[in-house]
Design a protein around this motif. Structure first.
Motif, PDB file in Angstrom:
ATOM      1  N   ASN A  59      72.085  15.636  63.766  1.00 30.89           N
ATOM      2  CA  ASN A  59      71.199  14.569  64.245  1.00 30.89           C
ATOM      3  C   ASN A  59      71.500  14.162  65.681  1.00 30.89           C
ATOM      4  OD1 ASN A  59      69.976  14.509  61.771  1.00 30.89           O
ATOM      5  ND2 ASN A  59      71.036  12.688  61.051  1.00 30.89           N
ATOM      6  N   ASP A  60      72.712  14.445  66.152  1.00 22.98           N
ATOM      7  CA  ASP A  60      73.086  14.103  67.524  1.00 22.98           C
ATOM      8  C   ASP A  60      72.470  15.059  68.547  1.00 22.98           C
ATOM      9  OD1 ASP A  60      74.676  11.909  66.760  1.00 22.98           O
ATOM     10  OD2 ASP A  60      76.369  13.235  66.347  1.00 22.98           O
ATOM     11  N   ILE A  61      71.934  16.176  68.093  1.00 24.89           N
ATOM     12  CA  ILE A  61      71.279  17.130  68.996  1.00 24.89           C
ATOM     13  C   ILE A  61      69.979  16.494  69.488  1.00 24.89           C
ATOM     14  CG2 ILE A  61      70.114  19.370  69.129  1.00 24.89           C
ATOM     15  CD1 ILE A  61      72.119  20.413  67.048  1.00 24.89           C
ATOM     16  N   GLU A  62      69.739  16.584  70.793  1.00 25.24           N
ATOM     17  CA  GLU A  62      68.514  16.028  71.374  1.00 25.24           C
ATOM     18  C   GLU A  62      67.425  17.083  71.535  1.00 25.24           C
ATOM     19  OE1 GLU A  62      67.750  12.854  71.970  1.00 25.24           O
ATOM     20  OE2 GLU A  62      69.686  12.275  71.137  1.00 25.24           O
ATOM     21  N   PHE A  63      67.817  18.332  71.809  1.00 26.98           N
ATOM     22  CA  PHE A  63      66.848  19.413  71.987  1.00 26.98           C
ATOM     23  C   PHE A  63      67.561  20.757  71.843  1.00 26.98           C
ATOM     24  CE2 PHE A  63      68.482  18.181  76.117  1.00 26.98           C
ATOM     25  CZ  PHE A  63      68.859  19.391  76.684  1.00 26.98           C
ATOM     26  N   LEU A  64      66.806  21.814  71.643  1.00 29.38           N
ATOM     27  CA  LEU A  64      67.322  23.182  71.579  1.00 29.38           C
ATOM     28  C   LEU A  64      66.783  23.961  72.773  1.00 29.38           C
ATOM     29  CD1 LEU A  64      66.585  24.024  67.828  1.00 29.38           C
ATOM     30  CD2 LEU A  64      68.771  23.335  68.818  1.00 29.38           C
ATOM     31  N   VAL A  65      67.579  24.869  73.293  1.00 28.29           N
ATOM     32  CA  VAL A  65      67.128  25.767  74.348  1.00 28.29           C
ATOM     33  C   VAL A  65      67.290  27.180  73.819  1.00 28.29           C
ATOM     34  CG1 VAL A  65      67.502  26.603  76.701  1.00 28.29           C
ATOM     35  CG2 VAL A  65      67.849  24.177  76.164  1.00 28.29           C
ATOM     36  N   GLY A  66      66.250  27.976  73.908  1.00 31.51           N
ATOM     37  CA  GLY A  66      66.322  29.359  73.449  1.00 31.51           C
ATOM     38  C   GLY A  66      64.986  30.027  73.624  1.00 31.51           C
ATOM     39  N   ASP A  67      64.938  31.313  73.298  1.00 27.97           N
ATOM     40  CA  ASP A  67      63.653  31.992  73.396  1.00 27.97           C
ATOM     41  C   ASP A  67      62.748  31.514  72.269  1.00 27.97           C
ATOM     42  OD1 ASP A  67      64.454  33.364  71.105  1.00 27.97           O
ATOM     43  OD2 ASP A  67      64.968  35.184  72.169  1.00 27.97           O
ATOM     44  N   ASN A  68      61.506  31.901  72.338  1.00 22.40           N
ATOM     45  CA  ASN A  68      60.517  31.389  71.397  1.00 22.40           C
ATOM     46  C   ASN A  68      60.403  32.232  70.135  1.00 22.40           C
ATOM     47  OD1 ASN A  68      59.769  29.203  73.039  1.00 22.40           O
ATOM     48  ND2 ASN A  68      58.505  30.555  74.278  1.00 22.40           N
ATOM     49  N   CYS A  69      61.500  32.781  69.672  1.00 19.14           N
ATOM     50  CA  CYS A  69      61.464  33.579  68.454  1.00 19.14           C
ATOM     51  C   CYS A  69      61.246  32.665  67.244  1.00 19.14           C
ATOM     52  CB  CYS A  69      62.729  34.422  68.301  1.00 19.14           C
ATOM     53  SG  CYS A  69      64.206  33.495  67.863  1.00 19.14           S
ATOM     54  N   ALA A  70      60.822  33.256  66.173  1.00 24.16           N
ATOM     55  CA  ALA A  70      60.484  32.491  64.969  1.00 24.16           C
ATOM     56  C   ALA A  70      61.665  31.679  64.444  1.00 24.16           C
ATOM     57  CB  ALA A  70      59.958  33.436  63.888  1.00 24.16           C
ATOM     58  N   VAL A  71      62.880  32.248  64.510  1.00 21.87           N
ATOM     59  CA  VAL A  71      64.057  31.538  63.996  1.00 21.87           C
ATOM     60  C   VAL A  71      64.286  30.249  64.779  1.00 21.87           C
ATOM     61  CG1 VAL A  71      66.576  31.641  63.750  1.00 21.87           C
ATOM     62  CG2 VAL A  71      65.188  33.585  63.048  1.00 21.87           C
ATOM     63  N   ASN A  72      64.208  30.339  66.109  1.00 20.58           N
ATOM     64  CA  ASN A  72      64.430  29.148  66.927  1.00 20.58           C
ATOM     65  C   ASN A  72      63.345  28.095  66.697  1.00 20.58           C
ATOM     66  OD1 ASN A  72      66.742  30.230  67.968  1.00 20.58           O
ATOM     67  ND2 ASN A  72      65.801  30.931  69.858  1.00 20.58           N
ATOM     68  N   LYS A  73      62.104  28.539  66.563  1.00 20.74           N
ATOM     69  CA  LYS A  73      61.007  27.595  66.288  1.00 20.74           C
ATOM     70  C   LYS A  73      61.222  26.904  64.942  1.00 20.74           C
ATOM     71  CE  LYS A  73      57.470  30.005  68.975  1.00 20.74           C
ATOM     72  NZ  LYS A  73      56.236  30.781  68.897  1.00 20.74           N
ATOM     73  N   HIS A  74      61.609  27.684  63.937  1.00 22.24           N
ATOM     74  CA  HIS A  74      61.840  27.130  62.603  1.00 22.24           C
ATOM     75  C   HIS A  74      63.030  26.174  62.617  1.00 22.24           C
ATOM     76  CE1 HIS A  74      62.582  27.890  58.029  1.00 22.24           C
ATOM     77  NE2 HIS A  74      61.947  26.769  58.239  1.00 22.24           N
ATOM     78  N   LEU A  75      64.097  26.555  63.326  1.00 22.21           N
ATOM     79  CA  LEU A  75      65.266  25.687  63.438  1.00 22.21           C
ATOM     80  C   LEU A  75      64.887  24.350  64.072  1.00 22.21           C
ATOM     81  CD1 LEU A  75      68.301  25.132  63.195  1.00 22.21           C
ATOM     82  CD2 LEU A  75      68.597  26.329  65.383  1.00 22.21           C
ATOM     83  N   ALA A  76      64.095  24.390  65.140  1.00 22.86           N
ATOM     84  CA  ALA A  76      63.648  23.151  65.793  1.00 22.86           C
ATOM     85  C   ALA A  76      62.849  22.293  64.815  1.00 22.86           C
ATOM     86  CB  ALA A  76      62.819  23.476  67.031  1.00 22.86           C
ATOM     87  N   ASP A  77      62.027  22.928  64.002  1.00 26.23           N
ATOM     88  CA  ASP A  77      61.248  22.189  62.984  1.00 26.23           C
ATOM     89  C   ASP A  77      62.165  21.565  61.935  1.00 26.23           C
ATOM     90  OD1 ASP A  77      58.880  22.842  64.233  1.00 26.23           O
ATOM     91  OD2 ASP A  77      58.389  24.490  62.858  1.00 26.23           O
ATOM     92  N   ILE A  78      63.156  22.340  61.475  1.00 21.70           N
ATOM     93  CA  ILE A  78      64.062  21.856  60.428  1.00 21.70           C
ATOM     94  C   ILE A  78      64.834  20.629  60.886  1.00 21.70           C
ATOM     95  CG2 ILE A  78      66.192  22.389  59.158  1.00 21.70           C
ATOM     96  CD1 ILE A  78      65.238  25.264  58.960  1.00 21.70           C
ATOM     97  N   ILE A  79      65.362  20.676  62.108  1.00 19.04           N
ATOM     98  CA  ILE A  79      66.172  19.550  62.580  1.00 19.04           C
ATOM     99  C   ILE A  79      65.330  18.516  63.333  1.00 19.04           C
ATOM    100  CG2 ILE A  79      68.278  20.938  62.615  1.00 19.04           C
ATOM    101  CD1 ILE A  79      68.103  20.953  65.682  1.00 19.04           C
ATOM    102  N   ASN A  80      64.035  18.772  63.402  1.00 14.08           N
ATOM    103  CA  ASN A  80      63.081  17.839  64.003  1.00 14.08           C
ATOM    104  C   ASN A  80      63.443  17.504  65.457  1.00 14.08           C
ATOM    105  OD1 ASN A  80      60.719  16.358  63.928  1.00 14.08           O
ATOM    106  ND2 ASN A  80      61.776  14.483  63.307  1.00 14.08           N
ATOM    107  N   LYS A  81      63.698  18.560  66.238  1.00 20.43           N
ATOM    108  CA  LYS A  81      64.024  18.411  67.649  1.00 20.43           C
ATOM    109  C   LYS A  81      63.163  19.364  68.462  1.00 20.43           C
ATOM    110  CE  LYS A  81      67.344  15.532  66.765  1.00 20.43           C
ATOM    111  NZ  LYS A  81      67.322  14.137  67.140  1.00 20.43           N
ATOM    112  N   PRO A  82      62.874  19.018  69.705  1.00 22.55           N
ATOM    113  CA  PRO A  82      62.043  19.918  70.522  1.00 22.55           C
ATOM    114  C   PRO A  82      62.800  21.189  70.929  1.00 22.55           C
ATOM    115  CG  PRO A  82      62.742  18.006  71.807  1.00 22.55           C
ATOM    116  CD  PRO A  82      63.202  17.778  70.391  1.00 22.55           C
TER     117      PRO A  82
END
Length: 187
Positions: A59-82
């Motif tokens: 929950n302390d994560i503010e955002f993710l940086v990475g390529d737009n692969c499906a795993v990263n998009k899904h991870l951002a959705d799971i933790i509800n971060k941009p």
């Protein structure tokens, strides 16, 4: 690539109370371990493990940086971060898109096959035996890095004069671009 280790890095970003400067220390950078798949859930678990060492939570994560692969998009959705897409990845995709419809595409493929062939142990030894080549070896193209096409062509042009001295197989010789194609590469 399934034969490579998959590394994940976690950085913190904050403003120092001492001097007001933005600090970005590396908190963790390691392989995710012997995980059978690299799913978003596995990444979240990895984040939880690493952040616990700093008394932090996902929950302390503010955002993710990475390529737009499906795993990263899904991870951002799971933790509800941009998810902030990686600028280099977007540039590579744009360059790839530009090359895909380009007249150079068949030539890129041809030189890519040639330098892959020249990168074999046998041909590398032959190339290094040419004293004038100064130990240069072929540079292969990396599909995820658009600049690698440029460097592949640049090295090809440097190595081209030595091909006749290398006793290459007829299969390899057939891959060498024509004089007209070489002029295209130089442009």
């Amino acid at each position: 690539n399934h034969t490579k280790e998959h590394y994940v890095a976690i950085y913190a970003t904050f403003v120092s109370v001492d001097n007001g400067k933005v600090c970005t220390p590396l908190l963790a950078c390691s392989p995710m371990g012997m995980i059978a798949d690299y799913t978003a859930i596995a990444h979240e678990d990895y984040f939880q493990q690493m952040l616990r060492m700093y008394d932090r939570q996902v929950n302390d994560i503010e955002f993710l940086v990475g390529d737009n692969c499906a795993v990263n998009k899904h991870l951002a959705d799971i933790i509800n971060k941009p998810l902030v897409g990686c600028a280099i990845h977007r540039l590579n995709l744009a360059a790839e898109s530009m090359y895909s419809g380009d007249l150079m595409n068949p030539l890129i493929s041809k030189v890519d096959k040639l330098v892959s062939n020249l990168s074999t142990r046998e041909n590398t030894i032959k190339l290094r035996a040419c004293k004038e080549s100064n130990g240069l070896v072929a540079v292969t193209r990396k599909e995820t890095k658009w600049t690698s096409t440029y460097y592949m062509f640049k090295r090809f042009i440097k190595l081209y004069p030595y091909f006749n001295q290398m006793d290459l197989s007829s299969t390899t010789m057939m891959l060498i671009p024509t004089e007209e194609e070489i002029e295209q590469i130089k442009e």
